[in-house]
Design a protein around this motif. Structure first.
Motif, PDB file in Angstrom:
ATOM      1  N   GLY A  98      30.184  47.648  48.326  1.00 51.90           N
ATOM      2  CA  GLY A  98      29.792  48.440  47.169  1.00 51.90           C
ATOM      3  C   GLY A  98      30.902  49.086  46.381  1.00 51.90           C
ATOM      4  N   PHE A  99      32.185  48.950  46.769  1.00 49.85           N
ATOM      5  CA  PHE A  99      33.221  49.604  45.966  1.00 49.85           C
ATOM      6  C   PHE A  99      33.586  48.745  44.757  1.00 49.85           C
ATOM      7  CE2 PHE A  99      35.962  47.162  48.854  1.00 49.85           C
ATOM      8  CZ  PHE A  99      36.968  46.719  48.019  1.00 49.85           C
ATOM      9  N   GLN A 100      34.257  49.341  43.788  1.00 47.49           N
ATOM     10  CA  GLN A 100      34.469  48.718  42.492  1.00 47.49           C
ATOM     11  C   GLN A 100      35.810  47.999  42.395  1.00 47.49           C
ATOM     12  OE1 GLN A 100      33.970  51.779  39.558  1.00 47.49           O
ATOM     13  NE2 GLN A 100      31.835  52.151  40.084  1.00 47.49           N
ATOM     14  N   SER A 101      35.863  47.034  41.472  1.00 51.81           N
ATOM     15  CA  SER A 101      37.087  46.255  41.256  1.00 51.81           C
ATOM     16  C   SER A 101      37.926  46.794  40.101  1.00 51.81           C
ATOM     17  CB  SER A 101      36.723  44.801  40.946  1.00 51.81           C
ATOM     18  OG  SER A 101      35.962  44.721  39.740  1.00 51.81           O
ATOM     19  N   LEU A 102      37.359  47.672  39.288  1.00 52.12           N
ATOM     20  CA  LEU A 102      38.045  48.129  38.079  1.00 52.12           C
ATOM     21  C   LEU A 102      39.429  48.736  38.343  1.00 52.12           C
ATOM     22  CD1 LEU A 102      37.850  48.333  35.031  1.00 52.12           C
ATOM     23  CD2 LEU A 102      36.691  50.530  35.290  1.00 52.12           C
ATOM     24  N   ILE A 145      35.838  56.104  48.809  1.00 54.42           N
ATOM     25  CA  ILE A 145      34.734  57.025  48.534  1.00 54.42           C
ATOM     26  C   ILE A 145      33.396  56.327  48.637  1.00 54.42           C
ATOM     27  CG2 ILE A 145      33.757  58.585  46.834  1.00 54.42           C
ATOM     28  CD1 ILE A 145      36.543  58.905  45.711  1.00 54.42           C
ATOM     29  N   GLY A 146      33.253  55.223  47.875  1.00 56.60           N
ATOM     30  CA  GLY A 146      31.996  54.499  47.898  1.00 56.60           C
ATOM     31  C   GLY A 146      31.691  53.976  49.283  1.00 56.60           C
ATOM     32  N   CYS A 194      51.817  42.912  40.527  1.00 60.39           N
ATOM     33  CA  CYS A 194      50.998  41.825  39.985  1.00 60.39           C
ATOM     34  C   CYS A 194      50.531  40.884  41.101  1.00 60.39           C
ATOM     35  CB  CYS A 194      51.789  41.036  38.947  1.00 60.39           C
ATOM     36  SG  CYS A 194      52.026  41.903  37.380  1.00 60.39           S
ATOM     37  N   PHE A 195      51.447  40.589  42.026  1.00 59.71           N
ATOM     38  CA  PHE A 195      51.111  39.678  43.126  1.00 59.71           C
ATOM     39  C   PHE A 195      50.038  40.274  44.034  1.00 59.71           C
ATOM     40  CE2 PHE A 195      51.878  38.787  47.650  1.00 59.71           C
ATOM     41  CZ  PHE A 195      51.505  37.449  47.677  1.00 59.71           C
ATOM     42  N   ILE A 196      50.260  41.497  44.512  1.00 60.65           N
ATOM     43  CA  ILE A 196      49.346  42.076  45.499  1.00 60.65           C
ATOM     44  C   ILE A 196      47.993  42.417  44.874  1.00 60.65           C
ATOM     45  CG2 ILE A 196      50.021  44.516  45.206  1.00 60.65           C
ATOM     46  CD1 ILE A 196      49.344  42.674  48.543  1.00 60.65           C
ATOM     47  N   GLU A 197      47.979  42.857  43.606  1.00 58.31           N
ATOM     48  CA  GLU A 197      46.699  43.149  42.955  1.00 58.31           C
ATOM     49  C   GLU A 197      45.915  41.869  42.701  1.00 58.31           C
ATOM     50  OE1 GLU A 197      45.622  46.082  42.792  1.00 58.31           O
ATOM     51  OE2 GLU A 197      47.507  47.093  43.226  1.00 58.31           O
ATOM     52  N   THR A 198      46.607  40.768  42.428  1.00 57.93           N
ATOM     53  CA  THR A 198      45.931  39.475  42.272  1.00 57.93           C
ATOM     54  C   THR A 198      45.292  39.051  43.587  1.00 57.93           C
ATOM     55  OG1 THR A 198      47.496  38.795  40.547  1.00 57.93           O
ATOM     56  CG2 THR A 198      46.230  37.057  41.626  1.00 57.93           C
ATOM     57  N   VAL A 199      46.000  39.274  44.693  1.00 57.40           N
ATOM     58  CA  VAL A 199      45.447  38.962  46.021  1.00 57.40           C
ATOM     59  C   VAL A 199      44.201  39.796  46.285  1.00 57.40           C
ATOM     60  CG1 VAL A 199      45.874  39.091  48.514  1.00 57.40           C
ATOM     61  CG2 VAL A 199      47.666  38.250  46.980  1.00 57.40           C
ATOM     62  N   TYR A 200      44.286  41.095  45.978  1.00 57.64           N
ATOM     63  CA  TYR A 200      43.123  41.970  46.175  1.00 57.64           C
ATOM     64  C   TYR A 200      41.921  41.478  45.362  1.00 57.64           C
ATOM     65  CZ  TYR A 200      46.376  45.419  48.198  1.00 57.64           C
ATOM     66  OH  TYR A 200      47.300  46.065  48.975  1.00 57.64           O
ATOM     67  N   LEU A 201      42.171  41.108  44.112  1.00 56.68           N
ATOM     68  CA  LEU A 201      41.081  40.680  43.238  1.00 56.68           C
ATOM     69  C   LEU A 201      40.471  39.355  43.697  1.00 56.68           C
ATOM     70  CD1 LEU A 201      42.527  41.712  39.760  1.00 56.68           C
ATOM     71  CD2 LEU A 201      40.484  42.643  40.857  1.00 56.68           C
ATOM     72  N   VAL A 202      41.304  38.453  44.196  1.00 56.74           N
ATOM     73  CA  VAL A 202      40.784  37.182  44.715  1.00 56.74           C
ATOM     74  C   VAL A 202      39.862  37.441  45.905  1.00 56.74           C
ATOM     75  CG1 VAL A 202      41.416  35.050  45.914  1.00 56.74           C
ATOM     76  CG2 VAL A 202      42.693  35.753  43.884  1.00 56.74           C
ATOM     77  N   ILE A 203      40.286  38.323  46.798  1.00 52.62           N
ATOM     78  CA  ILE A 203      39.449  38.670  47.958  1.00 52.62           C
ATOM     79  C   ILE A 203      38.158  39.334  47.492  1.00 52.62           C
ATOM     80  CG2 ILE A 203      39.291  40.097  50.037  1.00 52.62           C
ATOM     81  CD1 ILE A 203      42.317  39.763  50.360  1.00 52.62           C
ATOM     82  N   TYR A 204      38.281  40.250  46.538  1.00 54.38           N
ATOM     83  CA  TYR A 204      37.104  40.960  46.033  1.00 54.38           C
ATOM     84  C   TYR A 204      36.103  39.977  45.426  1.00 54.38           C
ATOM     85  CZ  TYR A 204      34.207  44.276  43.484  1.00 54.38           C
ATOM     86  OH  TYR A 204      33.134  45.000  43.010  1.00 54.38           O
ATOM     87  N   PHE A 210      31.181  40.946  36.340  1.00 54.87           N
ATOM     88  CA  PHE A 210      31.822  42.109  35.723  1.00 54.87           C
ATOM     89  C   PHE A 210      33.337  42.060  35.908  1.00 54.87           C
ATOM     90  CE2 PHE A 210      33.532  46.427  36.192  1.00 54.87           C
ATOM     91  CZ  PHE A 210      33.204  46.961  34.958  1.00 54.87           C
ATOM     92  N   THR A 211      33.788  41.674  37.100  1.00 53.33           N
ATOM     93  CA  THR A 211      35.222  41.603  37.381  1.00 53.33           C
ATOM     94  C   THR A 211      35.908  40.560  36.514  1.00 53.33           C
ATOM     95  OG1 THR A 211      34.840  42.294  39.665  1.00 53.33           O
ATOM     96  CG2 THR A 211      36.952  41.246  39.179  1.00 53.33           C
TER      97      THR A 211
END
Length: 290
Positions: free
Chosen positions: A41-45, A257-258, A78-88, A99-100
């Motif tokens: 339930g946590f957000q990707s924004l 938090i979420g 840029c690299f690590i945030e891209t990894v996070y977003l791919v997992i998300y 939405f993402t």
């Protein structure tokens, strides 16, 4: 150049190290996501915004030239945030995935392209281009500090720091201090200003933590606050993360938090189920005795 001075380079290296730690803060969260195969339930924004600001500062460092320390930390960002977003995107629900993708296309493609276009069309000379791009970076990086206002408001009203991790606040404040010093030494106002704002909000959060760290609000107080401020608390999910959008601080935060709220709901449901099972067992026992 100014950043050729050993002490300036040393401060920049320290800023890189602290920001590196901040960027790695969400690793436990995404490890849990991979293990449970759900985003809980946590957000990707916040991660989209972190990727956007890292891209923006890389472009600024490229235009200015010679800012290798800004490029290194933001390239890692840029690299690590891209990894996070791919997992998300892999484990999030379909609605959150759509939405993402929409936010990535809007910010990391659309706005970045617009910034590049404006800096080349409106500013022909390199100095004017640096100035225009610098102020764009200042405005966009500073604007993300509106997010901590949500968590600060929640902390003050609930008198609880349950959802404001002090370790992350300290890390982000330290990162902002390092980059503020770096900007001052370089006499770069565009690096200095956003991190000054970051230090201000970080200090406020640290002070609030020590004021309210021993306060434990009752259940009724928490429930009433959650009911009256559902929207504010949802926005608070992006709180600490947004701090790290300050120029070059780069660090990102674990959005707990979420997740904590979801865990609490699950625990409450389990307790109710256990109570119901206990009552059923007691009733069965009474019937057997009778």
């Amino acid at each position: 150049m100014a950043n050729d001075a050993p002490y300036v380079f040393a401060v920049g290296i320290m800023g890189n190290l602290v920001s590196f730690c901040c960027f790695l803060a969400p690793v436990p969260t995404f490890y849990r996501v991979c293990k449970k195969k759900t985003t809980e339930g946590f957000q990707s924004l916040p991660y989209v915004a972190a990727l956007f600001t890292s891209m923006l500062w890389i472009f600024y460092a490229y235009i200015k030239t010679g800012e290798i320390l800004l490029i290194t930390i933001n390239a890692f960002g840029c690299f690590i945030e891209t990894v996070y977003l791919v997992i998300y995107i892999t484990y999030c629900p379909r609605k959150a995935r759509f939405f993402t993708f929409k936010m990535i296309f809007l910010f990391n493609v659309g706005v970045i392209f617009l910034v590049v276009l404006l800096t080349h069309v409106l500013a022909k000379e390199r100095t004017a281009r640096i100035e225009l791009l610098g102020w764009i970076c200042v405005v966009l990086s500073t604007s993300v500090f509106a997010a901590p206002l949500s968590i600060i408001k929640v902390v003050i009203r609930t008198k609880s720091v349950e959802f404001m991790p002090i370790t992350l606040s300290l890390l982000l404040t330290a990162s902002a201090i390092m980059w503020l010093a770096y900007g001052i030494l370089l006499r770069d106002i565009y690096v200095t200003l956003p991190n000054f704002v970051g230090i201000t909000f970080g200090t406020i959060q640290i002070v609030l933590y020590f004021i309210y760290r021993k306060h434990r609000p009752g259940k009724d107080e928490k429930l009433a606050e959650q009911k009256d401020n559902a929207t504010n608390e949802e926005n608070a999910n992006t709180t600490v993360s947004s701090e790290n959008h300050a120029a070059n601080s780069g660090g990102f935060v674990d959005i707990e938090i979420g997740e904590k709220k979801e865990d609490k709901k699950v625990e409450e449901a389990q307790k109710k189920q256990e109570q119901a099972e206990n009552k059923t067992r007691e009733a069965s026992s009474q019937l057997q005795h009778n």
